[in-house]
Design a protein around this motif. Structure first.
Motif, PDB file in Angstrom:
ATOM      1  N   THR A 179     -16.871   2.701 -23.905  1.00  8.14           N
ATOM      2  CA  THR A 179     -16.816   3.705 -22.838  1.00  8.14           C
ATOM      3  C   THR A 179     -15.552   3.505 -22.014  1.00  8.14           C
ATOM      4  O   THR A 179     -14.937   2.423 -22.031  1.00  8.14           O
ATOM      5  CB  THR A 179     -18.043   3.571 -21.916  1.00  8.14           C
ATOM      6  OG1 THR A 179     -17.997   2.288 -21.275  1.00  8.14           O
ATOM      7  CG2 THR A 179     -19.340   3.700 -22.699  1.00  8.14           C
ATOM      8  N   ASP A 219     -24.741  13.942 -46.604  1.00  6.39           N
ATOM      9  CA  ASP A 219     -23.938  12.771 -46.239  1.00  6.39           C
ATOM     10  C   ASP A 219     -23.757  11.839 -47.441  1.00  6.39           C
ATOM     11  O   ASP A 219     -22.672  11.284 -47.654  1.00  6.39           O
ATOM     12  CB  ASP A 219     -24.598  12.000 -45.094  1.00  6.39           C
ATOM     13  CG  ASP A 219     -24.513  12.745 -43.767  1.00  6.39           C
ATOM     14  OD1 ASP A 219     -23.748  13.732 -43.697  1.00  6.39           O
ATOM     15  OD2 ASP A 219     -25.218  12.355 -42.822  1.00  6.39           O
ATOM     16  N   ARG A 251     -15.535   1.419 -33.648  1.00  7.08           N
ATOM     17  CA  ARG A 251     -15.990   2.488 -32.763  1.00  7.08           C
ATOM     18  C   ARG A 251     -16.393   3.690 -33.615  1.00  7.08           C
ATOM     19  O   ARG A 251     -15.600   4.220 -34.383  1.00  7.08           O
ATOM     20  CB  ARG A 251     -14.881   2.875 -31.791  1.00  7.08           C
ATOM     21  CG  ARG A 251     -15.276   3.987 -30.804  1.00  7.08           C
ATOM     22  CD  ARG A 251     -14.084   4.400 -29.977  1.00  7.08           C
ATOM     23  NE  ARG A 251     -14.420   5.407 -28.992  1.00  7.08           N
ATOM     24  CZ  ARG A 251     -13.532   5.986 -28.164  1.00  7.08           C
ATOM     25  NH1 ARG A 251     -12.247   5.634 -28.246  1.00  7.08           N
ATOM     26  NH2 ARG A 251     -13.914   6.891 -27.295  1.00  7.08           N
ATOM     27  N   MET A 252     -17.660   4.128 -33.489  1.00 11.18           N
ATOM     28  CA  MET A 252     -18.168   5.257 -34.248  1.00 11.18           C
ATOM     29  C   MET A 252     -17.913   6.558 -33.475  1.00 11.18           C
ATOM     30  O   MET A 252     -17.474   6.540 -32.322  1.00 11.18           O
ATOM     31  CB  MET A 252     -19.665   5.086 -34.531  1.00 11.18           C
ATOM     32  CG  MET A 252     -20.027   3.729 -35.142  1.00 11.18           C
ATOM     33  SD  MET A 252     -19.174   3.387 -36.701  1.00 11.18           S
ATOM     34  CE  MET A 252     -20.017   4.548 -37.774  1.00 11.18           C
ATOM     35  N   GLY A 253     -18.250   7.668 -34.116  1.00 15.00           N
ATOM     36  CA  GLY A 253     -17.987   8.967 -33.508  1.00 15.00           C
ATOM     37  C   GLY A 253     -18.750   9.209 -32.227  1.00 15.00           C
ATOM     38  O   GLY A 253     -18.316   9.982 -31.363  1.00 15.00           O
ATOM     39  N   ASP A 254     -19.924   8.575 -32.069  1.00 12.36           N
ATOM     40  CA  ASP A 254     -20.719   8.737 -30.847  1.00 12.36           C
ATOM     41  C   ASP A 254     -20.484   7.612 -29.853  1.00 12.36           C
ATOM     42  O   ASP A 254     -21.293   7.404 -28.944  1.00 12.36           O
ATOM     43  CB  ASP A 254     -22.204   8.826 -31.202  1.00 12.36           C
ATOM     44  CG  ASP A 254     -22.691   7.593 -31.958  1.00 12.36           C
ATOM     45  OD1 ASP A 254     -21.856   6.698 -32.244  1.00 12.36           O
ATOM     46  OD2 ASP A 254     -23.892   7.518 -32.264  1.00 12.36           O
ATOM     47  N   ASP A 255     -19.379   6.863 -30.048  1.00 15.09           N
ATOM     48  CA  ASP A 255     -18.976   5.774 -29.153  1.00 15.09           C
ATOM     49  C   ASP A 255     -19.851   4.523 -29.273  1.00 15.09           C
ATOM     50  O   ASP A 255     -19.680   3.583 -28.483  1.00 15.09           O
ATOM     51  CB  ASP A 255     -18.929   6.220 -27.680  1.00 15.09           C
ATOM     52  CG  ASP A 255     -17.692   7.062 -27.388  1.00 15.09           C
ATOM     53  OD1 ASP A 255     -16.668   6.847 -28.061  1.00 15.09           O
ATOM     54  OD2 ASP A 255     -17.759   7.939 -26.507  1.00 15.09           O
ATOM     55  N   THR A 256     -20.771   4.501 -30.230  1.00 18.10           N
ATOM     56  CA  THR A 256     -21.473   3.241 -30.477  1.00 18.10           C
ATOM     57  C   THR A 256     -20.542   2.305 -31.234  1.00 18.10           C
ATOM     58  O   THR A 256     -19.584   2.737 -31.878  1.00 18.10           O
ATOM     59  CB  THR A 256     -22.755   3.469 -31.290  1.00 18.10           C
ATOM     60  OG1 THR A 256     -22.411   4.105 -32.522  1.00 18.10           O
ATOM     61  CG2 THR A 256     -23.749   4.333 -30.530  1.00 18.10           C
ATOM     62  N   LEU A 302     -21.554  -0.177 -26.736  1.00 19.93           N
ATOM     63  CA  LEU A 302     -20.907   1.127 -26.554  1.00 19.93           C
ATOM     64  C   LEU A 302     -19.449   0.956 -26.149  1.00 19.93           C
ATOM     65  O   LEU A 302     -19.084   0.020 -25.425  1.00 19.93           O
ATOM     66  CB  LEU A 302     -21.629   1.954 -25.488  1.00 19.93           C
ATOM     67  CG  LEU A 302     -22.974   2.580 -25.860  1.00 19.93           C
ATOM     68  CD1 LEU A 302     -23.585   3.249 -24.638  1.00 19.93           C
ATOM     69  CD2 LEU A 302     -22.815   3.594 -26.981  1.00 19.93           C
TER      70      LEU A 302
END
Length: 537
Positions: free
Chosen positions: A451, A382, A500-505, A449
Motif C-alpha cells: 500500500t 484462467d 506484488r499481485m494485481g490486487d496489491d496482495t 499488502l
C-alpha cells in the motif's frame, strides 16, 4: 446354529474375531482326535498352506493363510437368516407398565431417564414385513430357512447387507434372495463364496440392480458368471479382491447394461487390458480404478477405445507421474466430466504439481469436476490461458512441434488467441530476454499488502534488469548484492521475496528452482524483499 461335524466349505467364526473356511475335517498323522483345517480370511492368522510334516491336507487360495485347530464349543457356525434378522431387529417385549427406566448409551451409565410405552415402539420395529432396508453385516448368517418362511416374514426388503457373514456359497445366497421378490440392492462384502454353479434359480435376483462384492476375492470370471442371473444389474463393486486381470469373462447381455464398476484397491495396472476387457460394457458411465498401481496411460493410436462413454473416472492413489498421460487419457475418454487424480505423483507436493490442476483442466475440455472440486468458467479460462503461456514459453518451434507435445494447443489458440511468442522463438538478441523489475527493500517483513502507506517503511528501492529465465535462487543473490548485504550475501535463507499481485496482495515466493517467468514476473513487476540481519558466528 452349531454343527457337530462341519462339512468342508463351511464358514466359521472365532471369539477372537477371525473368520475362516473349513478346508479339511479329520485326523492328522501322529496325533489323536479330529482337527479342523481352516483357511483364514485374514492371512496373518495362518501358519501354512495346508501342509503338515510334509503331507498336504488341503489347499489355500491365499498363500500361508491356513492352520489346524481343534473343534470347540466356542466356534460359531452361524445362524439362519431369520434367526439373525430377529436377533437384530426384534427386541423382547418387557410387558411392564407404561413407564420404564433406561440408561442413555452416550452417557456411559451416568444418565437414567424414564420412557413411556416402549413396548409399542418395540412392536413397531418388530413388524418385519414392513422392513425395506436390512443390514445383517457381521450377524453370522450361514444359511436360509425352510421354503416360504422368509417370504412370509419379510417380503418387502429392497436393500440387504449380508457382509461379513458365514455364507459359504451362491446356492445359500440364492436360497435367501429367491424369497425376497422386491430385492434391488445386495451387499456381500468380506464373504468367501465358492464359485457360482452353472445352474441357479432364475427368480433369485430378477430385480437386483446393485451388487457389492468388495473384499471377497471374487475373480472377474466369477462375477460375470453370477451376473448372468441378474438381468437388471447396473452397479457392481469388486474392490479389494486382489484382481490382476479381467480375463475369462462370461460374456452376456447383462454386461452391456452395467453403468457403474468399482475396482478400487486391486492390481489392475495395464490400461489397455482394462480397456479391452470392458468392451462388453457398452453402457459404462462410471469407473473406479483407485489404488491399482497404474503408472502410465499409453497412446491410443489405432486401438479402439471402449471407454468413450465414461462420464466419471477415478484414478486416485495410482502411480501416474507424467502430464502427458493426461493428454492420452483424453484420447481414450473424450467425454469424461468428473475425474479424480489425487495422490498420484503428478499431483503431489512437488514442482510438477504446482501447475498440475491448471494443466489437467486445459488438457481435458470436457472436464467439469477435478478431485471433488467443481471447475468454474473463470477457473477454466484462467487455466487455459496459463497453459497457453506455459507452452509458448517452454516449447520452441512451430505449431506442429507444440501440437505434438500439447494436443490442445491449436484449439486453445483459436479460443483465446495466441500468447506472446516464446523467448526461444525470438531473434536471439540478449537485450530482448531482459526484464526490468522494481525491487523494494523493507526494514520489517510486510503484513501481506503493498500500500502507499508502506512507502514510509521502505529502506530503499531500485530497478534491476534480469533475465526472465533466471531462477529465483540466483535472483535472491542478485538482490542481496544490489542492497549491499556484504559478507552475508551468499546466505539466501536470509532474504524473503514477495511478488506484488494485481490486487496489491503480496505472494511469498519460495521455490528457488523456478524461473522468474514461471512466477509471472515480467517488466514493471514490483518485488518486495526483507533481508534479515544475521551475524556470522
Amino acid at each position: 446354529m452349531q454343527h457337530v461335524l462341519p462339512a468342508t466349505g463351511s464358514r466359521i467364526y472365532l471369539p477372537s474375531g477371525h473368520f475362516g473356511t473349513v478346508r479339511y475335517f479329520g485326523p492328522l498323522d501322529g496325533t489323536t482326535g479330529l482337527w479342523l483345517g481352516v483357511e483364514w480370511d485374514n492371512s496373518a492368522r495362518g501358519k501354512h498352506d495346508g501342509i503338515k510334516d510334509g503331507k498336504r491336507y488341503f489347499n489355500c487360495r491365499v498363500p500361508n493363510s491356513g492352520s489346524f485347530i481343534r473343534p470347540s464349543s466356542s466356534i460359531c457356525y452361524g445362524y439362519t437368516f431369520l434367526q439373525a434378522l430377529k436377533n437384530k431387529y426384534v427386541e423382547t417385549v418387557h410387558g411392564t407398565t407404561s413407564q420404564e427406566k433406561i440408561v442413555l448409551g452416550s452417557s456411559n451409565g451416568a444418565i437414567e431417564v424414564e420412557a413411556v410405552d416402549l413396548d409399542k415402539i418395540r412392536g413397531k420395529f418388530s413388524n418385519l414385513e414392513r422392513l425395506r432396508e436390512v443390514s445383517l453385516d457381521n450377524e453370522m448368517v450361514s444359511t436360509g430357512n425352510n421354503p416360504g418362511e422368509i417370504l412370509l416374514t419379510c417380503p418387502s426388503i429392497r436393500g440387504l447387507d449380508l457382509s461379513a457373514t458365514l455364507l459359504s456359497s451362491w446356492d445359500v445366497v440364492a436360497m435367501i434372495t429367491t424369497e425376497l421378490p422386491q430385492l434391488e440392492r445386495l451387499a456381500l462384502n468380506r464373504n468367501r463364496l465358492t464359485p457360482p454353479p452353472s445352474h441357479l434359480p432364475v427368480s433369485a435376483w430378477l430385480r437386483l440392480s446393485e451388487l457389492q462384492l468388495n473384499g471377497t476375492w471374487s475373480s472377474w470370471e466369477e462375477f460375470t458368471s453370477i451376473a448372468m442371473f441378474m438381468p437388471q444389474l447396473r452397479i457392481a463393486e469388486l474392490g479389494y479382491n486382489g484382481l490382476t486381470s479381467l480375463s475369462h469373462a462370461k460374456i452376456s447381455t447383462v454386461l452391456d447394461r452395467i453403468e457403474i464398476l468399482n475396482f478400487d484397491s486391486n492390481k489392475l495396472e495395464d490400461w489397455q487390458h482394462i480397456n479391452e476387457a470392458l468392451k462388453p460394457c457398452t453402457s459404462l458411465q462410471r469407473l473406479v480404478l483407485s489404488s491399482n498401481g497404474i503408472a502410465r496411460i499409453p497412446p491410443r493410436e489405432s486401438c479402439p477405445s471402449h471407454l468413450q462413454g465414461l462420464k466419471v473416472l477415478s484414478l486416485s492413489s495410482n502411480k501416474l507421474h507424467n502430464l502427458r498421460d493426461i493428454d492420452q487419457l483424453y484420447e481414450w475418454c473424450p467425454h469424461v466430466e468428473t475425474l479424480s487424480l489425487a495422490k498420484n505423483p503428478l499431483t503431489e507436493a512437488n514442482d510438477l504439481s504446482r501447475s498440475a490442476r491448471q494443466q489437467i483442466i486445459a488438457k481435458i475440455p470436457s472436464l467439469r469436476v477435478l478431485d471433488a472440486t467443481a471447475i468454474s468458467a473463470k477457473e477454466r479460462s484462467d487455466s487455459e490461458l496459463y497453459y497457453l503461456s506455459f507452452v509458448a514459453k517452454t516449447v520452441p518451434g512451430h505449431d506442429e512441434v507444440k501440437m505434438k507435445e500439447h494436443p490442445q494447443w491449436k484449439t486453445l489458440c483459436m479460443k483465446h488467441g495466441r500468447p506472446v511468442e516464446s523467448i526461444a522463438d525470438r531473434d536471439g538478441r540478449l537485450s530482448q530476454y531482459l526484464i526490468e523489475v522494481k525491487v523494494h527493500h523493507c526494514s520489517e517483513p510486510p503484513e501481506g499488502l503493498f500500500t502507499p502507506e508502506m512507502e514510509g517503511g521502505l529502506m530503499a528501492s531500485t530497478s534491476l534488469r534480469v533475465l526472465s529465465t533466471m531462477k529465483l535462487g540466483l535472483f535472491r543473490l542478485r538482490v542481496m548484492k544490489a542492497f549491499g548485504a556484504g559478507k552475508n550475501s551468499k546466505k539466501r535463507d536470509n532474504i524473503c521475496v514477495w511478488l506484488r499481485m494485481g490486487d496489491d496482495t503480496l505472494a511469498l515466493l519460495q521455490n528457488d528452482d523456478q524461473e522468474l517467468e514461471w512466477w509471472g514476473i515480467d517488466s514493471d513487476s514490483h518485488i518486495v524483499v526483507h533481508i534479515s540481519q544475521q551475524t556470522e558466528s
